[in-house]
Design a protein around this motif. Structure first.
Motif, PDB file in Angstrom:
ATOM      1  N   ALA A  96       1.007  -1.291  -0.037  1.00  0.00           N
ATOM      2  CA  ALA A  96       0.128  -0.035  -0.137  1.00  0.00           C
ATOM      3  C   ALA A  96       0.893   1.217   0.003  1.00  0.00           C
ATOM      4  O   ALA A  96       0.209   2.325  -0.490  1.00  0.00           O
ATOM      5  CB  ALA A  96      -1.002  -0.086   1.252  1.00  0.00           C
ATOM      6  N   GLN A  97       2.284   1.147   0.455  1.00  0.00           N
ATOM      7  CA  GLN A  97       2.681   2.220   0.602  1.00  0.00           C
ATOM      8  C   GLN A  97       4.052   2.295  -0.456  1.00  0.00           C
ATOM      9  O   GLN A  97       5.098   3.003  -0.347  1.00  0.00           O
ATOM     10  CB  GLN A  97       3.594   2.326   2.021  1.00  0.00           C
ATOM     11  N   GLY A  98       3.841   1.552  -1.426  1.00  0.00           N
ATOM     12  CA  GLY A  98       4.808   1.695  -2.805  1.00  0.00           C
ATOM     13  C   GLY A  98       5.942   0.485  -2.564  1.00  0.00           C
ATOM     14  O   GLY A  98       6.845   0.883  -3.290  1.00  0.00           O
ATOM     15  N   ASP A  99       5.899  -0.067  -1.555  1.00  0.00           N
ATOM     16  CA  ASP A  99       6.988  -1.313  -1.587  1.00  0.00           C
ATOM     17  C   ASP A  99       6.696  -2.833  -1.846  1.00  0.00           C
ATOM     18  O   ASP A  99       5.670  -3.253  -1.293  1.00  0.00           O
ATOM     19  CB  ASP A  99       7.502  -1.136  -0.004  1.00  0.00           C
ATOM     20  N   PRO A 100       7.214  -3.303  -2.843  1.00  0.00           N
ATOM     21  CA  PRO A 100       8.278  -2.872  -3.630  1.00  0.00           C
ATOM     22  C   PRO A 100       8.133  -2.359  -4.852  1.00  0.00           C
ATOM     23  O   PRO A 100       8.937  -1.572  -5.469  1.00  0.00           O
ATOM     24  CB  PRO A 100       8.988  -4.177  -4.089  1.00  0.00           C
ATOM     25  N   HIS A 101       6.799  -2.033  -5.381  1.00  0.00           N
ATOM     26  CA  HIS A 101       6.291  -1.467  -6.449  1.00  0.00           C
ATOM     27  C   HIS A 101       5.199  -0.486  -6.214  1.00  0.00           C
ATOM     28  O   HIS A 101       4.201  -0.721  -5.795  1.00  0.00           O
ATOM     29  CB  HIS A 101       6.231  -2.230  -7.875  1.00  0.00           C
ATOM     30  N   PRO A 102       5.326   0.799  -6.527  1.00  0.00           N
ATOM     31  CA  PRO A 102       4.232   1.810  -6.452  1.00  0.00           C
ATOM     32  C   PRO A 102       3.029   1.238  -7.256  1.00  0.00           C
ATOM     33  O   PRO A 102       3.278   0.747  -8.430  1.00  0.00           O
ATOM     34  CB  PRO A 102       4.808   3.132  -6.967  1.00  0.00           C
ATOM     35  N   LEU A 103       1.988   1.520  -6.955  1.00  0.00           N
ATOM     36  CA  LEU A 103       0.665   0.966  -7.505  1.00  0.00           C
ATOM     37  C   LEU A 103      -0.080   2.375  -8.057  1.00  0.00           C
ATOM     38  O   LEU A 103       0.088   3.300  -7.641  1.00  0.00           O
ATOM     39  CB  LEU A 103      -0.249   0.538  -6.502  1.00  0.00           C
ATOM     40  N   PRO A 104      -0.688   2.123  -9.245  1.00  0.00           N
ATOM     41  CA  PRO A 104      -1.363   3.105 -10.069  1.00  0.00           C
ATOM     42  C   PRO A 104      -2.590   3.706  -9.357  1.00  0.00           C
ATOM     43  O   PRO A 104      -3.405   4.471 -10.144  1.00  0.00           O
ATOM     44  CB  PRO A 104      -1.618   2.217 -11.310  1.00  0.00           C
ATOM     45  N   ALA A 105      -3.088   2.852  -8.251  1.00  0.00           N
ATOM     46  CA  ALA A 105      -4.105   3.506  -7.620  1.00  0.00           C
ATOM     47  C   ALA A 105      -4.176   2.971  -6.043  1.00  0.00           C
ATOM     48  O   ALA A 105      -3.313   2.192  -5.888  1.00  0.00           O
ATOM     49  CB  ALA A 105      -5.559   2.891  -8.309  1.00  0.00           C
ATOM     50  N   ARG A 106      -5.065   3.700  -5.561  1.00  0.00           N
ATOM     51  CA  ARG A 106      -5.343   3.056  -4.067  1.00  0.00           C
ATOM     52  C   ARG A 106      -5.470   1.784  -3.658  1.00  0.00           C
ATOM     53  O   ARG A 106      -6.313   1.267  -4.367  1.00  0.00           O
ATOM     54  CB  ARG A 106      -6.301   4.216  -3.135  1.00  0.00           C
ATOM     55  N   LEU A 107      -4.628   1.329  -2.626  1.00  0.00           N
ATOM     56  CA  LEU A 107      -4.979  -0.136  -2.548  1.00  0.00           C
ATOM     57  C   LEU A 107      -6.017  -0.385  -1.368  1.00  0.00           C
ATOM     58  O   LEU A 107      -6.283   0.268  -0.671  1.00  0.00           O
ATOM     59  CB  LEU A 107      -3.670  -0.796  -1.821  1.00  0.00           C
ATOM     60  N   ALA A 108      -6.848  -1.565  -1.787  1.00  0.00           N
ATOM     61  CA  ALA A 108      -7.968  -1.689  -0.691  1.00  0.00           C
ATOM     62  C   ALA A 108      -7.705  -3.506  -0.280  1.00  0.00           C
ATOM     63  O   ALA A 108      -7.326  -4.045  -0.970  1.00  0.00           O
ATOM     64  CB  ALA A 108      -9.070  -1.732  -1.422  1.00  0.00           C
ATOM     65  N   ILE A 109      -7.595  -3.569   1.007  1.00  0.00           N
ATOM     66  CA  ILE A 109      -6.931  -4.833   1.593  1.00  0.00           C
ATOM     67  C   ILE A 109      -8.305  -5.577   2.269  1.00  0.00           C
ATOM     68  O   ILE A 109      -8.815  -5.171   2.923  1.00  0.00           O
ATOM     69  CB  ILE A 109      -5.942  -4.639   2.516  1.00  0.00           C
ATOM     70  N   ARG A 110      -8.210  -6.786   1.655  1.00  0.00           N
ATOM     71  CA  ARG A 110      -9.513  -7.773   2.330  1.00  0.00           C
ATOM     72  C   ARG A 110      -8.578  -8.931   3.077  1.00  0.00           C
ATOM     73  O   ARG A 110      -7.999  -9.663   2.469  1.00  0.00           O
ATOM     74  CB  ARG A 110     -10.201  -8.346   1.173  1.00  0.00           C
ATOM     75  N   VAL A 111      -9.015  -9.020   4.559  1.00  0.00           N
ATOM     76  CA  VAL A 111      -8.189  -9.680   5.381  1.00  0.00           C
ATOM     77  C   VAL A 111      -8.911 -11.011   5.447  1.00  0.00           C
ATOM     78  O   VAL A 111     -10.114 -11.200   5.751  1.00  0.00           O
ATOM     79  CB  VAL A 111      -7.895  -8.957   6.529  1.00  0.00           C
ATOM     80  N   ASP A 112      -8.103 -12.396   5.203  1.00  0.00           N
ATOM     81  CA  ASP A 112      -8.760 -13.505   5.602  1.00  0.00           C
ATOM     82  C   ASP A 112      -8.154 -13.761   7.048  1.00  0.00           C
ATOM     83  O   ASP A 112      -7.166 -13.799   7.335  1.00  0.00           O
ATOM     84  CB  ASP A 112      -8.340 -14.474   4.759  1.00  0.00           C
ATOM     85  N   PRO A 113      -9.034 -13.877   8.183  1.00  0.00           N
ATOM     86  CA  PRO A 113      -8.526 -13.960   9.439  1.00  0.00           C
ATOM     87  C   PRO A 113      -8.213 -15.258   9.873  1.00  0.00           C
ATOM     88  O   PRO A 113      -7.585 -15.527  10.873  1.00  0.00           O
ATOM     89  CB  PRO A 113      -9.855 -13.524  10.424  1.00  0.00           C
ATOM     90  N   GLY A 114      -8.507 -16.322   9.045  1.00  0.00           N
ATOM     91  CA  GLY A 114      -8.245 -17.656   9.622  1.00  0.00           C
ATOM     92  C   GLY A 114      -8.796 -18.040  10.732  1.00  0.00           C
ATOM     93  O   GLY A 114     -10.058 -18.002  10.698  1.00  0.00           O
ATOM     94  N   ALA A 115      -8.153 -18.677  11.656  1.00  0.00           N
ATOM     95  CA  ALA A 115      -8.682 -18.856  12.817  1.00  0.00           C
ATOM     96  C   ALA A 115      -8.411 -17.844  13.899  1.00  0.00           C
ATOM     97  O   ALA A 115      -8.756 -18.091  15.278  1.00  0.00           O
ATOM     98  CB  ALA A 115      -7.819 -20.311  13.395  1.00  0.00           C
ATOM     99  N   ALA A 116      -8.192 -16.631  13.668  1.00  0.00           N
ATOM    100  CA  ALA A 116      -7.984 -15.607  14.693  1.00  0.00           C
ATOM    101  C   ALA A 116      -9.254 -15.355  15.776  1.00  0.00           C
ATOM    102  O   ALA A 116     -10.564 -15.447  14.963  1.00  0.00           O
ATOM    103  CB  ALA A 116      -7.706 -14.334  13.768  1.00  0.00           C
ATOM    104  N   GLY A 117      -9.124 -14.957  16.744  1.00  0.00           N
ATOM    105  CA  GLY A 117     -10.069 -14.801  17.657  1.00  0.00           C
ATOM    106  C   GLY A 117     -10.766 -13.286  17.712  1.00  0.00           C
ATOM    107  O   GLY A 117     -10.520 -12.391  16.655  1.00  0.00           O
ATOM    108  N   ARG A 118     -11.538 -12.940  18.466  1.00  0.00           N
ATOM    109  CA  ARG A 118     -12.214 -11.650  18.656  1.00  0.00           C
ATOM    110  C   ARG A 118     -11.233 -10.628  18.611  1.00  0.00           C
ATOM    111  O   ARG A 118     -10.059 -10.649  19.314  1.00  0.00           O
ATOM    112  CB  ARG A 118     -13.335 -11.718  19.772  1.00  0.00           C
ATOM    113  N   GLY A 119     -11.297  -9.434  17.696  1.00  0.00           N
ATOM    114  CA  GLY A 119     -10.509  -8.441  17.738  1.00  0.00           C
ATOM    115  C   GLY A 119      -9.751  -8.075  16.430  1.00  0.00           C
ATOM    116  O   GLY A 119      -9.193  -7.180  16.300  1.00  0.00           O
ATOM    117  N   TRP A 120      -9.611  -9.217  15.538  1.00  0.00           N
ATOM    118  CA  TRP A 120      -8.857  -8.967  14.566  1.00  0.00           C
ATOM    119  C   TRP A 120      -9.347  -7.918  13.581  1.00  0.00           C
ATOM    120  O   TRP A 120      -8.621  -7.319  12.768  1.00  0.00           O
ATOM    121  CB  TRP A 120      -8.929 -10.353  13.654  1.00  0.00           C
ATOM    122  N   ALA A 121     -10.881  -7.968  13.394  1.00  0.00           N
ATOM    123  CA  ALA A 121     -11.217  -7.296  12.362  1.00  0.00           C
ATOM    124  C   ALA A 121     -11.087  -5.546  12.502  1.00  0.00           C
ATOM    125  O   ALA A 121     -10.661  -4.767  11.807  1.00  0.00           O
ATOM    126  CB  ALA A 121     -12.830  -7.196  12.431  1.00  0.00           C
TER     127      ALA A 121
END
Length: 240
Positions: A96-121
């Motif tokens: 999202a911050q351009g490492d290692p390659h700058p992106l041509p648009a703003r990044l949107a990140i969808r997280v897969d929590p796996g087995a994470a407990g409450r609070g990950w979101a």
């Protein structure tokens, strides 16, 4: 009641204009997508860009190829979405911050929590927003995770995008966002999926919702449009 900004100018578009993003599998689906006022930039896999006219944008692009392989002549991009396991969130934040390659648009990140407990979101949404990216509210989350996510984003200027499988889920996301902005019970609003409070929003209040909720990607655009129209949420936009 929401009363977060002055009335909109008379020539402003209706506040739910461009709310939905039709998910398109390929260039053929992109060409036949719905173009009613309710729809904004469609969601397309980056691997399907071959055959897409450079004038077809803007697009919401799902990054399923290496960022450096994106064609130089890609259509204008509204945002680029990446799926990210929770344990690889640091890598997505770097991207999202351009490492290692700058992106041509703003990044949107969808997280897969796996087995994470409450609070990950809440934690992941806060970190993504702080990195200058858009958090993505995934489809199928439980009410508690949605509440944790929205409790962070309702007080951030990052804005978020969402995925929904049905019209009912779109209504639930809208109702929960309204509840988050008002300080109401977010899990109850999400679980009830009551369209009435959403349909009753003033133009200014609906505009405040849209400052937080930028777009919702849906697989069955026609069915979702009909569902929202039938419940009075987008009747002023016509269509359906």
């Amino acid at each position: 009641m929401l009363n977060l900004q002055p009335p909109s100018p008379r020539d402003s578009p209706p506040p739910f204009t461009g709310l939905l993003a039709e998910i398109c599998a390929d260039a053929a689906a992109l060409r036949s997508r719905r173009r009613d006022a309710l729809f904004g930039p469609p969601l397309l896999p980056a691997s399907a860009l071959d055959g897409v006219d450079a004038a077809a944008g803007p697009l919401w692009l799902r990054l399923d190829v290496a960022p450096e392989t994106l064609p130089a002549a890609a259509p204008g991009l509204a945002r680029i979405e990446v799926d990210c396991p929770l344990d690889q969130l640091d890598d997505a934040l770097a991207l999202a911050q351009g490492d290692p390659h700058p992106l041509p648009a703003r990044l949107a990140i969808r997280v897969d929590p796996g087995a994470a407990g409450r609070g990950w979101a809440a934690e992941s949404a806060e970190r993504i927003a702080a990195a200058g990216a858009h958090p993505v509210l995934a489809s199928g989350l439980g009410a508690d995770a949605v509440a944790d996510f929205l409790a962070v984003l309702a007080h951030s200027d990052a804005g978020f995008v969402a995925h929904a499988s049905t019209g009912e889920e779109v209504v639930a996301i809208l109702a929960a966002t309204v509840a988050a902005l008002r300080g109401d019970d977010i899990p109850a609003a999400f679980a009830a999926a009551d369209p009435a409070p959403v349909a009753a929003l003033s133009a200014a209040a609906a505009g405040a919702v849209r400052e937080v909720l930028l777009a919702i990607a849906v697989p069955d655009a026609a069915a979702v449009e009909q569902h929202l129209h039938a419940r009075g949420i987008t009747a002023h936009l016509g269509g359906a």
